[in-house]
Every structure is written in structure tokens, then in C-alpha cells.
Design an enzyme around this catalytic site. Structure first.
Site: not given
Ligand code: SAH
Length: 220
Positions: A67
Site C-alpha cells: 500500500s
Molecule cells: N498490508 C499489505 C497490503 C497488501 S495488498 C502490505 O502492507 O503490503 C492486499 C493483500 O491482501 C494481498 O496480498 C492479497 O493477496 C491479500 N488478500 C486479499 N484477499 C484476502 C483474504 N480473503 N484473506 C487474506 N488475504 C487476502
């Protein structure tokens, strides 16, 4: 083997980024201090080293993103994290957001549905510095009933609706910060759980996240 170095140049760029976040309206100094302490470039491909402190999202792998720093600061500020609180994060991704929460002293439980991203957490460079982060491979819609209830829940992917099981797993008075789909964008909401199990809702700005998908992807 990748070499991790946090140089004066990186530290300088990071300080500047904190000023950018202040200028954009982030006021919680505990959040800014935590982010200033964390070398964001360690969480990105080494090819992005020079641009890691721009206020923007970057691709990680499996079509996912780390993000934007402003978004991380915004969500963390709304979450009002205090030391020793139990925080559930949905969407581990690069582990950057989880690290910010851990740096602030929270006990972090983070779930990722992409097996390849989850597997990478085993080589996390700050494994011992942030031994207050526990990693789980699973579906965030299910939460972690075994570890519930949580003081705080943070969702870092675009949710089509508010997952009922995550409300169940919040303590009374606990808060959830969640970007919920509203047309092309997501509206950032903060929910506070009431004693009768219902929740009250506050609405904030619009953001753009990768989708929160159901089920796990890859492996078992
Ligand atoms: N918090 C992260 C942001 C990653 S983007 C950071 O600091 O880098 C969002 C993430 O959510 C992705 O890696 C995606 O695979 C995950 N995601 C999407 N749906 C999900 C679910 N149902 N359960 C767990 N993770 C999920």
C-alpha cells in the site's frame, strides 16, 4: 543473498516522506515515528531501492501491492493502536503494514490468502525484531476464531461487504478499519463494536485497494 542496508540517504528520504504525510493531514506522531523507524525499501524488490520513499504503492508479487505510505498511515491512525493490543490484519502482502503495527507495540496476527506471499514470510528480514507478528495462511473472511477476540481489526484489501465473522471476533469497544467497495473506489470505514454485538460506523475518505477475495490461493 540480498544485502540489506539502511543508509543515511534512505533515512533522509524517509524523513522527507514523513513530512509529506504530515502535509497530507497525518497528525498521529506515534504512527509517523513508527513509519520513520522502518526501512520501507527492505520490503520491496532491490530494484526499487531508489524510489521506495515516494508516496506511492508498488507491485510486490502475485499481482499484489504494498500500500501507499499515506494509506498505511491513514489506516493506522484511524485504528488508534495502543501497545499490547491484539490486532488482526487481513492481507499480509509485503508485511509492511504489519511491521508498522508491531513497531507500535501491538500483538499482530496477520492472514494472507496467497500461498506464495505467505511462504515468503518465513524469510522475513525482521523476523526477530518483530517477533510480535504471527503469520497465518488462510482466508481473511474467516478471521482467526482461535485467537479471538481482538482489540482491533484492519483490512488492507477492498472488501465487497463487512465480513460478519470479523465483527464477531472483535471485543466490545473494539474497532475495525475497513475499505468497503462503493463503485470504483472504496470508502474507508471505522466500525466500533457495541455491547449488544452490533456496531456503529464512521465514514472517511475514498481509497483504491486490490480486491479482498475469498478462499485460499495455492497449496493447501
Ligand atoms: N498490508 C499489505 C497490503 C497488501 S495488498 C502490505 O502492507 O503490503 C492486499 C493483500 O491482501 C494481498 O496480498 C492479497 O493477496 C491479500 N488478500 C486479499 N484477499 C484476502 C483474504 N480473503 N484473506 C487474506 N488475504 C487476502
Amino acid at each position: 543473498m540480498r544485502k540489506y542496508e539502511d543508509t543515511y540517504r534512505h533515512k533522509g528520504l524517509r524523513k522527507k516522506l514523513m513530512d509529506t504525510l504530515r502535509a497530507k493531514g497525518i497528525t498521529d506522531e506515534a504512527v509517523l515515528e513508527a513509519m520513520n523507524n522502518i526501512p520501507r525499501h527492505f520490503f520491496l524488490d532491490s530494484a526499487l531501492d531508489e524510489i521506495a520513499y515516494e508516496d506511492r504503492a508498488f507491485p510486490i508479487s502475485e499481482g499484489q501491492t504494498i500500500s501507499q505510505p499515506y494509506t498505511v498511515a491513514y489506516q493506522t491512525q484511524l485504528l488508534q493502536v495502543r501497545p499490547n493490543e491484539k490486532v488482526l490484519e487481513i492481507g499480509t502482502g509485503s508485511i509492511y503494514q504489519a511491521s508498522v503495527l508491531a513497531e507500535m507495540g501491538a500483538k499482530v496476527f496477520t492472514i494472507e490468502r496467497q500461498k506464495k506471499l505467505f511462504d515468503k514470510t518465513k524469510d522475513f528480514v525482521f523476523k526477530s525484531r518483530y517477533n510480535n507478528i504471527k503469520f497465518f495462511y488462510g482466508d481473511g473472511y474467516e478471521g482467526l476464531p482461535t485467537y479471538a477476540p481482538f482489540d482491533k481489526v484492519i483490512i488492507t484489501a477492498a472488501a465487497p461487504f463487512i465480513p460478519p465473522k470479523l465483527i464477531e471476533q472483535l471485543k466490545t469497544g473494539g474497532k475495525m478499519v475497513i475499505p468497503v467497495n462503493e463503485g470504483e473506489h472504496q470508502r474507508m470505514l471505522r466500525l466500533t463494536k457495541n455491547a449488544d454485538g452490533s456496531y456503529s460506523e464512521e465514514a472517511f475518505d475514498n481509497f483504491s485497494f486490490v480486491p479482498m477475495l475469498s478462499g485460499r490461493n495455492g497449496g493447501n
